[in-house]
Design an enzyme around this catalytic site. Structure first.
Site, PDB file in Angstrom:
ATOM      1  CD  GLU A   1     -15.911   4.083  68.358  1.00  0.00           C
ATOM      2  OE1 GLU A   1     -14.876   4.337  68.998  1.00  0.00           O
ATOM      3  OE2 GLU A   1     -16.423   2.953  68.333  1.00  0.00           O
TER       4      GLU A   1
ATOM      5  N   GLY B   1     -20.074  -5.222  65.132  1.00  0.00           N
ATOM      6  CA  GLY B   1     -20.478  -6.350  65.961  1.00  0.00           C
ATOM      7  C   GLY B   1     -21.282  -5.894  67.162  1.00  0.00           C
ATOM      8  CB  ALA B   2     -21.300  -5.213  70.205  1.00  0.00           C
ATOM      9  CG  MET B   3     -21.332   1.644  69.835  1.00  0.00           C
ATOM     10  SD  MET B   3     -19.557   1.898  69.509  1.00  0.00           S
ATOM     11  CE  MET B   3     -19.234   3.301  70.569  1.00  0.00           C
TER      12      MET B   3
ATOM     13  CG  ASN C   1     -24.251   2.850  72.474  1.00  0.00           C
ATOM     14  OD1 ASN C   1     -23.633   3.622  71.759  1.00  0.00           O
ATOM     15  ND2 ASN C   1     -24.930   1.822  72.000  1.00  0.00           N
TER      16      ASN C   1
ATOM     17  CG  HIS D   1     -14.705  -5.981  72.873  1.00  0.00           C
ATOM     18  ND1 HIS D   1     -13.484  -6.153  72.285  1.00  0.00           N
ATOM     19  CD2 HIS D   1     -15.115  -4.736  72.508  1.00  0.00           C
ATOM     20  CE1 HIS D   1     -13.154  -5.064  71.601  1.00  0.00           C
ATOM     21  NE2 HIS D   1     -14.143  -4.184  71.715  1.00  0.00           N
ATOM     22  CD  GLU D   2     -18.789  -3.836  72.477  1.00  0.00           C
ATOM     23  OE1 GLU D   2     -18.638  -2.622  72.728  1.00  0.00           O
ATOM     24  OE2 GLU D   2     -18.224  -4.393  71.512  1.00  0.00           O
TER      25      GLU D   2
ATOM     26  CD  GLU E   1     -12.842  -0.462  69.840  1.00  0.00           C
ATOM     27  OE1 GLU E   1     -13.099  -1.626  70.237  1.00  0.00           O
ATOM     28  OE2 GLU E   1     -13.667   0.460  69.939  1.00  0.00           O
TER      29      GLU E   1
END
Length: 898
Positions: A175, A309-311, A313, A343-344, A366
């Site tokens: 991203e 922090g994280a993604m 996918n 969140h993810e 987001e």
């Protein structure tokens, strides 16, 4: 995506130091587009520049009706490049009248075929161009053979070699526009596709993507992994992760769960926490959304060198390794992990199943995940103070960002993918999440939930816009939200509110909420909140009444308050419903100051402390007054969130005092008082408690006297111990950094000894930071050279650690001595198309609380140069913080003189 990983270097999160209708036009998408319109569009050639523009993405969306990819990739342990072949089965809306471009940055194209026939192509290092005469007709299989170097900056396909055991790990991070660094394709969110993947990889590796493999066949030293076709989704959330990971498995009510970490980190991973938080999130979201999890399995992969922090996918989420502690986590750290997991996962529905049409709606993607993660924790986890943590972290980040000169509307036009990256900030996440938190109060909680559910059901596997989302919410609530959108989404700036009240005969005669706005952003908004009335009952200051009210305009009368007992404290945002800066009336300030530790509610105390800090930042309350107040009252605080806030403020003010022009004896007295307070709190905190861990971090940030540094060295060497304080490797590096920052004791040997015990990459990064902190010109020159001139010899993570540590706030003279060299590199950095380099360079401009510091940055900004948007934003914010620091110093000086 969650960006909290950006603040994982231990950099202070103080607001002083900066820690830690615009909708695009939907083009006609039918085969019936007029020939004249198509011919007009055919004249538009794609600019030969990096990235993707919105205009061209719209044009390409007009060209392409459907695409699916079959991707074969070969990766290995030792090479510098990987190879691949992609077949894009593409359906066009009409016969092409202009060239087709296929995104592919930084690779080498070996061959291009259309329907099995090799065709000519052009490749400029950014995209492949095929002339329309080779694409006659509506349906084609476009095959491309290619190679690409592995990434070392965390984007594309990143390669990491573990310094401890030599094992190699790979992961992808895309991203907003790096998926084309894995394979050539149409890299824009509104060209969703199915993906059929096969991978050739070393035989001892796991390979992870959006679906589980259907077969793994051995072939000598390699295995061939074959994956079935995926669901339809955008390419920025496609993934390929590989390596000899340790794996743990579990199940969430029929959904297979896996957790991956590299071997040398595995001993520190607590899979029970990960799986517990994951199951709780699934339980909450599936019920809340009324949509079953759409992607069959759920993997979580903990990876090194991660930029965020994280993604999110699809079904293969990546997490920064900072979420793994090498010691016992505090409850706040455990909540941070639970929050990022939630969140993810929220993105699996909102972002992955239903995806923004273009990057102007990134904020919604987001912000929604930010809000939903906190809601999930508040309603279905062990963390009953989730909203207090939201206020302490995310909301303060948002308030800070909204008062900067670079504040912006939540909803912005995004001309290209570079601008999408530039807008990842506290407005995107924090303010957006905060106003979504307000909406259920404004619309009704069930109405909000139903609107979200209907949105997800109606638009599954499709792309959407802000208007789609707001339309579903408004329909569910029976309310027109167009005015709300204009106020909150298209206008920038932070409103302030305060309560004005009069009492007669011990009762409230009148109470109004007064709302104001900064001159540059004069919009007054409408929102729903509560007015809290507080009075002493015995020894406690308690909430005697909470009155819900919807306020708007400059003044709103709270009629329901009439006749209530005259309050000693009025808080006009009780429960933190609203997004607004609170200014307390003088009566409330006086009573709060006398009774801060008598206030029964920890959340209320938290907000009161922040109101005082806001007054310092606004140069209304002298900083030394705040410090003395905190030292006098902070020791009695027992709530961990309030302790964290007090610690944060004291640390920030300690550092500011290192720079400002103030009486030397007063500086010495106040800084010593802060150091002594932190040491006393560390020693008196309950053994092994979270408070003990907080005060340890505070102590290592403010220790500076010979006695304190000697105590720190004794702790490191085991000659001194504090009951319950376990010195895990990360805490040991805090002590080593302290030694090096002050050149205390055998600071060089401390680094060498620790690396001999622990040669992990995390320790190597900490060693770089510790060395860079040394107040020695030779060290500064060395690391500036590495960052500015020899950066190709280092990983991005190493450069970030060095840049962040190079000029601590107490080393202003060394910064000034090197400022010309830093500024001289600006033109080269400014011309770079690598946001990672620009972000690292911006860290070389620390807080410089002096007139010269203000003028230096001002000179760059006023030079007439066209600055990279990321660099311009960073410098504008640094200029603001430098000036604000000067204003705070002046307020303290005027107070002292008076």
């Amino acid at each position: 995506m969650n960006h909290s990983g950006k603040f994982a270097l231990g950099v202070l999160c103080s607001a002083v130091l900066a820690a830690c209708s615009l909708e695009p036009n939907q083009l006609q998408q039918t085969a019936g587009t007029s020939t004249a319109h198509a011919q007009a569009k055919s004249a538009e050639a794609r600019a030969d520049v990096p990235g993707l523009s919105e205009t061209y993405a719209q044009l390409r969306k007009e060209q392409i009706a459907q695409v699916d990819y079959t991707l074969s990739v070969t990766i290995d342990k030792t090479g510098e490049v990987f190879s691949g072949r992609v077949i894009a089965d593409t359906q066009f809306r009409r016969n092409l009248l202009q060239p087709l471009t296929i995104d592919f940055a930084g690779g080498e194209v070996k061959d291009v075929q259309v329907d099995g026939n090799t065709v000519p192509f052009a490749y400029n290092g950014q995209f492949i161009t095929i002339e329309p005469k080779y694409l006659e007709g509506r349906k084609h299989a476009i095959a491309i053979d290619y190679t690409h170097v592995y990434s070392t900056n965390g984007s594309g396909l990143h390669r990491f070699e573990d310094p401890v055991d030599g094992e190699v790990y790979m992961y992808t991070d895309f991203e907003p526009y790096d998926a084309n660094r894995l394979f050539p394709h149409f890299d824009q969110p509104n060209l969703k596709a199915h993906y059929t993947l096969d991978v050739t990889a070393p035989k001892d590796w796991s390979v992870i993507s959006s679906v589980r493999e259907e077969s793994v066949k051995a072939n000598g030293d390699v295995n061939h992994w074959v994956f079935p076709q995926s669901k339809k989704f955008s390419s920025y959330i496609f993934s390929l992760h590989a390596g000899p990971f340790t794996v743990w498995e579990d199940d969430a009510d029929g959904i297979p769960l896996r957790l991956f970490a590299r071997k040398t980190l595995a001993e520190y991973v607590k899979p029970q926490d990960w799986f517990t938080f994951t199951k709780q999130s699934f339980e909450f979201f599936q019920k809340y959304f009324e949509v079953d999890y759409p992607f069959v399995k759920y993997d979580q992969v903990i990876v090194p060198d991660f930029n965020a922090g994280a993604m999110e996918n699809v079904a293969a989420v990546t997490f920064n390794e900072t979420y793994v502690s090498r010691g016992e986590k505090t409850q706040a750290q455990r909540m941070r992990l639970a929050n990022v997991i939630a969140h993810e996962m929220a993105h699996m529905w909102f972002g992955d199943l239903v995806t923004m049409n273009w990057w102007d709606d990134l904020w919604l993607n987001e912000s929604f995940a930010t809000y939903m993660a906190n809601l999930a924790l508040a309603e279905n986890s062990e963390f009953d103070d989730a909203w207090e943590n939201f206020y302490l972290g995310t909301k303060q980040w948002a308030y800070d960002a909204d008062q900067l000169p670079t504040t912006h509307a939540i909803q912005l036009p995004v001309k290209n993918t570079d601008e999408a990256f530039a807008n990842f900030d506290g407005i995107t996440y924090g303010k957006g999440g905060s106003i979504l938190k307000q909406l259920p109060y404004y619309l009704g909680k069930e109405e909000f939930r139903k609107g979200v559910s209907n949105y997800l059901k109606d638009l599954s596997y499709k792309n959407s816009t802000l208007n789609d989302f707001m339309g579903h919410l408004g329909k569910a609530a029976g309310k027109d939200l167009s005015e709300w959108q204009q106020q909150w989404l298209y206008q920038a700036g932070l409103n302030s509110i305060h309560a004005s009240f009069q009492c007669e005969g011990g009762k409230i005669a009148s109470l109004t909420i007064e709302q104001s706005a900064p001159a540059d952003y004069p919009t007054l908004r409408e929102q729903r909140t509560q007015v809290g009335l507080y009075n002493l009952q015995g020894d406690e200051m308690v909430l005697s009444k909470a009155i819900p009210v919807t306020y708007s305009g400059a003044s709103t009368e709270v009629t329901a308050a009439k006749g209530e007992v005259c309050p000693q404290i009025v808080y006009p945002n009780e429960g933190d419903w609203a997004f607004a800066k609170v200014t307390l009336d003088q009566v409330s300030v006086d009573n709060m100051s006398k009774h801060i530790n008598d206030i029964a509610s920890p959340f209320t105390r938290l907000m009161m402390w922040q109101s005082l800090e806001d007054s310092v930042l606004d140069a209304k309350l002298p900083m030394d007054d705040y410090v003395r107040f905190a030292l006098a009252n902070g020791g009695a605080e027992q709530d961990i969130n309030v302790i964290r806030m007090i610690s944060r403020h004291l640390t920030g003010h300690f550092m500011v005092m290192s720079q400002i022009d103030m009486d030397g004896s007063e500086r010495k007295q106040l800084q010593q008082a802060i150091e002594s307070f932190a040491w006393d709190q560390l020693n008196s905190a309950a053994a092994g408690s979270d408070a003990q861990k907080v005060w340890f971090a505070t102590f290592t940030s403010v220790a500076h006297s010979q006695q304190a540094l000697a105590n720190a060295e004794k702790l490191l060497n085991g000659k001194l111990s504090i009951k319950g304080l376990s010195l895990d490797p990360d805490k040991r590096w805090n002590l080593i950094a302290l030694q090096n920052e002050h050149l205390f004791g055998d600071y060089e040997k401390a680094i060498k000894d620790e690396l001999a015990k622990d040669s992990s990459d995390r320790s190597q990064l900490n060693a770089i930071a510790a060395e860079a902190m040394r107040p020695q010109q030779a060290v500064k020159a060395k690391w500036l050279g590495n960052i500015l001139e020899h950066r190709d010899q280092f990983k991005l993570a190493q450069l970030k650690y060095a840049a962040s540590a190079l000029f601590p706030t107490g080393q202003q003279e060394l910064y000034v001595a090197n400022a010309d060299r830093i500024v001289a590199a600006l033109d080269e950095v400014n011309s770079s198309d690598a946001p990672e380099l620009v972000g690292t360079y911006a860290r070389l401009f620390p807080l410089n609380c002096s007139k010269d510091g203000v003028e230096q940055v001002e000179g760059i900004l006023n030079s007439g140069k066209q600055l990279n948007p990321l660099l311009e934003k960073a410098l504008k914010n640094r200029h603001f913080r430098n000036q604000r620091c000067l204003d705070m110093a002046e307020a303290m000086g005027s107070h002292t003189a008076g």
